[in-house]
Design a protein around this motif. Structure first.
Motif, PDB file in Angstrom:
ATOM      1  N   LYS A 182     -58.806 -46.772   3.962  1.00  0.00           N
ATOM      2  CA  LYS A 182     -59.068 -46.170   5.269  1.00  0.00           C
ATOM      3  C   LYS A 182     -60.464 -45.557   5.368  1.00  0.00           C
ATOM      4  O   LYS A 182     -60.658 -44.538   6.005  1.00  0.00           O
ATOM      5  CB  LYS A 182     -58.004 -45.117   5.605  1.00  0.00           C
ATOM      6  N   LYS A 202     -61.846 -44.042  14.839  1.00  0.00           N
ATOM      7  CA  LYS A 202     -60.500 -44.159  15.400  1.00  0.00           C
ATOM      8  C   LYS A 202     -59.891 -45.538  15.145  1.00  0.00           C
ATOM      9  O   LYS A 202     -58.667 -45.685  15.107  1.00  0.00           O
ATOM     10  CB  LYS A 202     -60.529 -43.880  16.898  1.00  0.00           C
ATOM     11  N   GLU A 205     -57.026 -46.615  12.441  1.00  0.00           N
ATOM     12  CA  GLU A 205     -55.579 -46.609  12.652  1.00  0.00           C
ATOM     13  C   GLU A 205     -55.049 -48.032  12.782  1.00  0.00           C
ATOM     14  O   GLU A 205     -53.888 -48.302  12.453  1.00  0.00           O
ATOM     15  CB  GLU A 205     -55.237 -45.806  13.908  1.00  0.00           C
ATOM     16  N   GLU A 206     -55.886 -48.944  13.243  1.00  0.00           N
ATOM     17  CA  GLU A 206     -55.480 -50.343  13.374  1.00  0.00           C
ATOM     18  C   GLU A 206     -55.982 -51.196  12.209  1.00  0.00           C
ATOM     19  O   GLU A 206     -55.345 -52.182  11.837  1.00  0.00           O
ATOM     20  CB  GLU A 206     -55.999 -50.917  14.691  1.00  0.00           C
ATOM     21  N   THR A 208     -56.359 -50.165   9.009  1.00  0.00           N
ATOM     22  CA  THR A 208     -55.561 -49.846   7.825  1.00  0.00           C
ATOM     23  C   THR A 208     -54.101 -50.115   8.140  1.00  0.00           C
ATOM     24  O   THR A 208     -53.387 -49.251   8.636  1.00  0.00           O
ATOM     25  CB  THR A 208     -55.771 -48.379   7.417  1.00  0.00           C
ATOM     26  N   LYS A 394     -50.075 -45.886  21.504  1.00  0.00           N
ATOM     27  CA  LYS A 394     -49.437 -45.027  20.501  1.00  0.00           C
ATOM     28  C   LYS A 394     -47.920 -45.020  20.654  1.00  0.00           C
ATOM     29  O   LYS A 394     -47.184 -45.003  19.671  1.00  0.00           O
ATOM     30  CB  LYS A 394     -49.977 -43.603  20.630  1.00  0.00           C
TER      31      LYS A 394
END
Length: 633
Positions: A182, A202, A205-206, A208, A394
């Motif tokens: 990450k 940001k 989050e996608e 990893t 989310k």
């Protein structure tokens, strides 16, 4: 040293990357599928190539092997290269679309599948800031595409999703750090950090993502310390994630060296579960087949049945009182739920609960509501809440999220409308193909349009409900004057021109009625709802209500005719919404006379096709049509 299967851990798999017809006897076979082959123009799948790959997969299955696929993106379709290639973030979405084409066609046949994340350009080649910027963005957007593609595969129910990384590429440490740790390596950030796209953190989050395995592709003699390299990768990055090695030994001796490394990995308890070999000569191929046919064979692979979920989308029509959530499977509405419209948290819980019930993530979410959309966020006027595309993602895990105005959805609701879904007020029985205008008197007055050009519809958003309305007859002057005392802020400067919505909607009709009452000397009458006013007008029990209904009908017809002259919608003019659906009596000859009264353009107006839409849940229908169009781009 001569090895047999018995020297390897139980269940260790041997695979080939050669012609399927000559690989009989192996446990698995890997097929690299190139983006440029499947979607050569960057948009439209090549069905013939998909057929070819499916035949190859069928051959592998007939030979008793496990089909494995890597999705290759080293060569982009020319049309996407012209857009800037990986420097353009939008190309990540296009890669996911390519991956979805393959998954939806071949996913149910696969043992495992992975996007390849190892082609990244050598960062040492960048020497100037412009090159830093291009390289940084290309690397980041490519890794984002890999993560999003893996998430999409899981949304289809695939259980053996991985990533494949080329160890021969100098950028492989960047790939492993991003996917498993990450973050980017410090040396890369020191040089390229300032040139990464805004908000890049940001995206991790996608990027990893949870993977079931990791593929490591080695060049034959690029690294002779294979065992030590594997130990470092497991220690620093992949941990207990199963590994599959791929290599192309150029000789029988190099093949033996790779086997030594694999045995060493087993002795070190490294989680290496299999290896693919692209044999460089006949003797190496013979050695591989001799190995796999000696010793205990692994359990045969059982092809899953019904393992893939049909992809689905979630569409929402968010009103001031109720929110409707529609489940769309293979383009058709298969379930509809209604919830009270509450806070953003309430909506997120409802979305999350629906996704949990279905068991997979939707491919896309479209939410339509009354309010302006800015930067992917809508302020829902009647519900007093803000909803963003980020929050939708989310709550649902969807890769594609859209928030749209309710009359963008209303316009899209007539994209596929036919004679079975309309009442004809004027013109052809079936709406012809062409630009279409939609007007909807409901809580407010909405206006939307679909422009038809080059075989496709395109949304036109606007605020037509706030156009000016002025007296049509002398006896209406007093009514407009009275309305100035009720809603002065809704008039245009010091004129008698009022926002159309303040008379021609469920909210506005009581204002019109009250103004009429004032002109009749009624100063103490109780406020009446639009529903009560229209009921009293229909049965003739209240003269003020009758006049309010007549003015509503004529002014709505006139403003729709004016909008139609401005747009000349060959595909038709459509009334949508609750008022039109429940009060069809309003749209008779008085309405048509007002619509067609255009002075020198009477004939043009009379030649227009005019309909009342009879579609149930037109907001949901429109959100679904919008979704299909957006995903096809």
């Amino acid at each position: 040293m001569k090895y047999t299967r018995s020297d390897f851990p139980d269940g260790f798999l041997f695979g080939g990357v050669a012609s399927a017809e000559t690989a009989n006897g192996l446990d698995m076979y890997r097929i690299p599928i190139r983006w440029v082959d499947i979607v050569p123009d960057g948009r439209t799948p090549d069905i013939g190539m998909l057929d070819t790959y499916e035949r190859r997969v069928d051959t592998i299955l007939e030979l008793g092997m496990r089909p494995c696929v890597t999705l290759e993106s080293e060569v982009l379709p020319d049309a996407l290269d012209d857009l800037g290639g990986w420097r353009n973030r939008a190309v990540a979405d296009k890669f996911v679309n390519f991956a979805e084409v393959v998954v939806s066609r071949l996913g149910g046949h696969m043992f495992n599948m992975a996007p390849k994340a190892g082609f990244l350009p050598d960062q040492r080649l960048a020497t100037r800031p412009p090159e830093f910027r291009a390289l940084a963005r290309s690397v980041h957007h490519h890794l984002l595409a890999v993560g999003q593609a893996c998430a999409m595969m899981r949304s289809y129910g695939l259980k053996n999703v991985g990533v494949d990384c080329s160890i021969a590429n100098p950028g492989f440490v960047t790939v492993l750090n991003a996917i498993f740790n990450k973050h980017y390596p410090e040396d890369l950030l020191n040089t390229f950090g300032p040139h990464l796209p805004e908000g890049w953190q940001k995206d991790f989050e996608e990027i990893t993502v949870k993977v079931d395995w990791c593929g490591l592709s080695f060049e034959d003699d690029a690294r002779r310390d294979t065992l030590n390299l594997l130990k470092c990768i497991v220690r620093d990055h992949t941990g207990t994630v199963p590994l599959y090695i791929a290599t192309c030994p150029a000789s029988k001796e190099r093949f033996a060296a790779h086997l030594d490394a694999l045995i060493g990995a087993a002795n070190e308890s490294l989680p290496v579960r299999g290896a693919f070999f692209a044999c460089g000569d006949e003797s190496t191929s013979d050695s591989l087949l001799s190995l796999v046919t000696n010793g205990k064979q692994p359990a045969p692979w059982v092809r899953p049945t019904g393992g893939l979920h049909a992809h689905w989308n979630l569409v929402a029509d968010i009103g001031g009182t109720n929110t409707r959530l529609g489940v769309v499977t293979e383009g058709e509405l298969t379930d509809l739920r209604k919830h009270p419209t509450g806070t953003v948290t309430d909506l997120q819980k409802a979305l999350h609960s629906l996704c949990d019930e279905i068991g997979t993530q939707p491919r896309a979410v479209v939410a339509a509501g009354a309010g302006p959309v800015q930067n992917g966020t809508i302020r829902l006027t009647n519900a007093n809440l803000d909803l963003s595309e980020t929050e939708l993602a989310k709550a649902t895990g969807a890769h594609h999220t859209f928030v749209i105005n309710d009359f963008t959805a209303a316009a899209w609701s007539v994209a596929e409308i036919d004679e079975h879904d309309v009442e004809v007020l004027q013109g052809e029985a079936s709406p012809p193909l062409g630009t279409r205008l939609v007007v909807g008197p409901g809580t407010g007055l909405g206006v939307g349009a679909l422009l038809y050009s080059e075989g496709h519809f395109h949304t036109v958003s606007g605020e037509g409900g706030h156009m000016g309305l002025s007296p049509r007859h002398l006896d209406e002057v007093e009514v407009f004057n009275a309305a100035r005392r009720i809603a002065p802020e809704c008039f245009f400067d010091d004129t008698l021109v009022i926002e159309a919505e303040m008379f021609l909607s469920g909210t506005g009709l009581p204002i019109l009625y009250q103004a009429i009452e004032m002109t009749e000397g009624r100063t103490d009458a109780a406020t009446r709802s639009a529903k009560d006013i229209l009921r009293a007008a229909q049965d003739g029990s209240d003269a003020c209500a009758v006049k309010a209904a007549r003015m509503f009908t004529e002014h709505l017809g006139a403003i729709m005719g004016d909008l139609a002259v401005a747009l000349v919608p060959e595909g038709g003019v459509f009334l949508v919404g609750g008022v039109a659906e429940k009060n069809r009596w309003l749209f008779g000859q008085d309405f048509l006379r007002a619509f067609n009264a255009g002075g020198r353009f009477d004939e043009l107006r009379r030649g227009m096709n005019l309909y009342v839409s009879e579609q149930d849940e037109f907001g949901i229908v429109g959100a679904n049509n919008f979704c299909k169009n957006a995903l096809a781009r």
